[in-house]
Write a protein that holds these residues in place. Sequence first.
Motif, PDB file in Angstrom:
ATOM      1  N   TYR A 217       0.086  10.678   8.135  1.00  0.00           N
ATOM      2  CA  TYR A 217       1.444  11.290   8.131  1.00  0.00           C
ATOM      3  C   TYR A 217       1.906  11.672   9.546  1.00  0.00           C
ATOM      4  CZ  TYR A 217       0.048  12.264   3.192  1.00  0.00           C
ATOM      5  OH  TYR A 217      -0.429  12.202   1.917  1.00  0.00           O
TER       6      TYR A 217
ATOM      7  N   CYS B 282      -0.255  16.128  -0.389  1.00  0.00           N
ATOM      8  CA  CYS B 282      -1.248  15.117  -0.751  1.00  0.00           C
ATOM      9  C   CYS B 282      -2.079  15.725  -1.874  1.00  0.00           C
ATOM     10  CB  CYS B 282      -2.098  14.819   0.476  1.00  0.00           C
ATOM     11  SG  CYS B 282      -3.250  13.454   0.247  1.00  0.00           S
TER      12      CYS B 282
ATOM     13  N   THR C 227      -4.224  -4.139  -1.021  1.00  0.00           N
ATOM     14  CA  THR C 227      -3.205  -3.232  -0.482  1.00  0.00           C
ATOM     15  C   THR C 227      -1.825  -3.378  -1.122  1.00  0.00           C
ATOM     16  OG1 THR C 227      -4.070  -4.161   1.580  1.00  0.00           O
ATOM     17  CG2 THR C 227      -3.010  -2.045   1.711  1.00  0.00           C
ATOM     18  N   ILE C 228      -1.660  -2.661  -2.210  1.00  0.00           N
ATOM     19  CA  ILE C 228      -0.344  -2.608  -2.855  1.00  0.00           C
ATOM     20  C   ILE C 228      -0.202  -1.246  -3.535  1.00  0.00           C
ATOM     21  CG2 ILE C 228      -1.284  -3.909  -4.852  1.00  0.00           C
ATOM     22  CD1 ILE C 228       1.645  -5.053  -5.183  1.00  0.00           C
TER      23      ILE C 228
ATOM     24  N   ALA D 128      -2.472   9.324  -4.445  1.00  0.00           N
ATOM     25  CA  ALA D 128      -3.388   8.181  -4.322  1.00  0.00           C
ATOM     26  C   ALA D 128      -4.637   8.355  -5.191  1.00  0.00           C
ATOM     27  CB  ALA D 128      -3.790   7.988  -2.861  1.00  0.00           C
ATOM     28  N   TYR D 129      -5.018   9.606  -5.444  1.00  0.00           N
ATOM     29  CA  TYR D 129      -6.276   9.863  -6.180  1.00  0.00           C
ATOM     30  C   TYR D 129      -6.028  10.419  -7.576  1.00  0.00           C
ATOM     31  CZ  TYR D 129      -8.009   9.015  -1.562  1.00  0.00           C
ATOM     32  OH  TYR D 129      -8.259   8.416  -0.358  1.00  0.00           O
TER      33      TYR D 129
ATOM     34  N   ASP E 189       1.878  12.660  -2.662  1.00  0.00           N
ATOM     35  CA  ASP E 189       1.000  11.497  -2.480  1.00  0.00           C
ATOM     36  C   ASP E 189      -0.135  11.600  -3.499  1.00  0.00           C
ATOM     37  OD1 ASP E 189      -0.826   9.576  -1.690  1.00  0.00           O
ATOM     38  OD2 ASP E 189      -0.524   9.930   0.452  1.00  0.00           O
TER      39      ASP E 189
ATOM     40  N   GLY F  57       0.849  -1.193   0.000  1.00  0.00           N
ATOM     41  CA  GLY F  57       0.000   0.000   0.000  1.00  0.00           C
ATOM     42  C   GLY F  57       0.879   1.235   0.000  1.00  0.00           C
ATOM     43  N   SER F  58       0.379   2.328  -0.588  1.00  0.00           N
ATOM     44  CA  SER F  58       1.240   3.513  -0.603  1.00  0.00           C
ATOM     45  C   SER F  58       1.301   4.151   0.773  1.00  0.00           C
ATOM     46  CB  SER F  58       0.830   4.500  -1.694  1.00  0.00           C
ATOM     47  OG  SER F  58      -0.456   4.986  -1.506  1.00  0.00           O
ATOM     48  N   THR F  59       0.341   3.843   1.642  1.00  0.00           N
ATOM     49  CA  THR F  59       0.434   4.329   3.026  1.00  0.00           C
ATOM     50  C   THR F  59       1.719   3.804   3.666  1.00  0.00           C
ATOM     51  OG1 THR F  59      -1.964   4.152   3.111  1.00  0.00           O
ATOM     52  CG2 THR F  59      -0.838   4.490   5.187  1.00  0.00           C
TER      53      THR F  59
ATOM     54  N   ASN G 257      -6.532  14.366   0.634  1.00  0.00           N
ATOM     55  CA  ASN G 257      -7.513  13.625   1.432  1.00  0.00           C
ATOM     56  C   ASN G 257      -7.537  14.305   2.806  1.00  0.00           C
ATOM     57  OD1 ASN G 257      -9.061  11.791   2.804  1.00  0.00           O
ATOM     58  ND2 ASN G 257      -7.622  10.086   2.636  1.00  0.00           N
TER      59      ASN G 257
ATOM     60  N   SER H 113      -5.097   0.838  -4.608  1.00  0.00           N
ATOM     61  CA  SER H 113      -6.271   0.723  -3.726  1.00  0.00           C
ATOM     62  C   SER H 113      -7.465   1.543  -4.192  1.00  0.00           C
ATOM     63  CB  SER H 113      -5.915   1.175  -2.311  1.00  0.00           C
ATOM     64  OG  SER H 113      -5.017   0.279  -1.716  1.00  0.00           O
ATOM     65  N   LYS H 114      -7.244   2.567  -4.986  1.00  0.00           N
ATOM     66  CA  LYS H 114      -8.342   3.463  -5.311  1.00  0.00           C
ATOM     67  C   LYS H 114      -8.845   3.175  -6.733  1.00  0.00           C
ATOM     68  CE  LYS H 114      -7.860   4.870  -1.188  1.00  0.00           C
ATOM     69  NZ  LYS H 114      -6.816   5.730  -0.659  1.00  0.00           N
TER      70      LYS H 114
HETATM   71  C1  LIG Z   1      -5.994   5.720   0.267  1.00  0.00           C
HETATM   72  C2  LIG Z   1      -4.777   6.551   0.417  1.00  0.00           C
HETATM   73  C3  LIG Z   1      -3.500   6.025   0.209  1.00  0.00           C
HETATM   74  C4  LIG Z   1      -3.244   4.628  -0.227  1.00  0.00           C
HETATM   75  O1  LIG Z   1      -3.616   3.660   0.615  1.00  0.00           O
HETATM   76  P1  LIG Z   1      -3.042   2.182   0.474  1.00  0.00           P
HETATM   77  O2  LIG Z   1      -4.246   1.335   0.533  1.00  0.00           O
HETATM   78  O3  LIG Z   1      -2.136   2.047   1.632  1.00  0.00           O
HETATM   79  O4  LIG Z   1      -2.300   2.070  -0.810  1.00  0.00           O
HETATM   80  C5  LIG Z   1      -2.418   6.857   0.330  1.00  0.00           C
HETATM   81  N1  LIG Z   1      -2.562   8.143   0.625  1.00  0.00           N
HETATM   82  C6  LIG Z   1      -3.760   8.686   0.822  1.00  0.00           C
HETATM   83  C7  LIG Z   1      -3.862  10.124   1.103  1.00  0.00           C
HETATM   84  C8  LIG Z   1      -4.902   7.905   0.740  1.00  0.00           C
HETATM   85  O5  LIG Z   1      -6.080   8.468   0.970  1.00  0.00           O
END
Ligand SMILES: *Cc1c(COP(=O)(O)O)cnc(C)c1O
Length: 351
Positions: free
Chosen positions: A111, A152, A224-225, A185-186, A183, A82-84, A156, A215-216
């Motif tokens: 964060y 971000c 989760t990758i 993610a979106y 980041d 996951g990128s988290t 988010n 994930s999105k």
């Molecule tokens: C959803 C999200 C991620 C990614 O989540 P993972 O499921 O861990 O890949 C990363 N950053 C933000 C801001 C998110 O909302």
Amino acid sequence: MAVPVRADLVAVPDYNIPATAPDAVLLNSNEVPLPPPPCVVEAIARAAVDGHRYPEWFSDTLVSRLAADLAVPSAWIAVGCGSTSLCRDLIQAFCSPGDEILCAWRSFDAYPVFARVAGVRARTVPLDAEHRHDLWAMLDAVTPATRVVFVCDPNNPTGTAVGSRELLEFLDRLPERVLVVLDEAYREFVDDPDVPDGLALVRERPNVAAVRTFSKAYGLAGVTIGYCVAAPAVVSAVHKVSVPFAVSRLAQAAALAALDRPEDVRARSAAVIRERNRLYARLVRAGQPATPSQANFVWLPLGERAAEFAEFCARHGVLVRAFPGAGVRVTVGLREENDAFLSAVARYREP
Ligand SMILES: *Cc1c(COP(=O)(O)O)cnc(C)c1O
């Protein structure tokens, strides 16, 4: 006697874990509303056949595939659980105890948590009046201890994005010793051509890392990758701190199969963008303070009413995410799910 926990963990807030309920409309976790296509499910099942063997250590097959698709060398890509978790790895790799990270607030709540767990101070800079990153205030907040800045984009939970020109100016003025984590993610839900592309920036600037996720828009939140694209020195630092074998065989196979269907991702993202723009317009028409969004959710800055509004929606069978005292984040679902939310909104009366 209970074993004493690290004293400074007491100050770390617990995660605001999204609720779930059978039969509820789930608009509280920024997931996409449809399951992965059969070919992705089959790829996961095929990978399970070798479930007794560890996965590739650094996801080499997936890295090569991403390198080809994104036109960057393999040494520029790290895959994570996951990128988290990549955001966490970047803090671990670049900050020592006593150092600082900088991020906007509100932004992704992971964060500051990751920073504090690493013994690193999280300095936060309020969003501007339009719920956007205030990049100039963030520049002013950089100190000699700042090691990593998170941007971000889209943000988010507010859905706002920074413009290309302002981000470039910000990067030009930031000391080069500071790593900027973009980041994204979106990213796939962006329809404003002025939103910067992290991959283009990474190619030109050794102090920028872009993180992206399956994930999105790729519809693999349950798998989760994610991955990070950055200069090789950043990638090898991430490799050093990552948990061995954290990215499962199943996740690697799922990501590879999803990459084989770029038309699915495009169609899914386009449908989300259409629904997001419709939801936003309907909310504005209903007199709600909706914020224009570049992500798969819409932010309602309801302040003190946030928790009560979310509870009202839950009583009407729709779960949205409340950030008490700040606002409510509503994920874009299927058309009928969004309509269920809109009909709850129509029944809502301010207390
Ligand atoms: C959803 C999200 C991620 C990614 O989540 P993972 O499921 O861990 O890949 C990363 N950053 C933000 C801001 C998110 O909302």
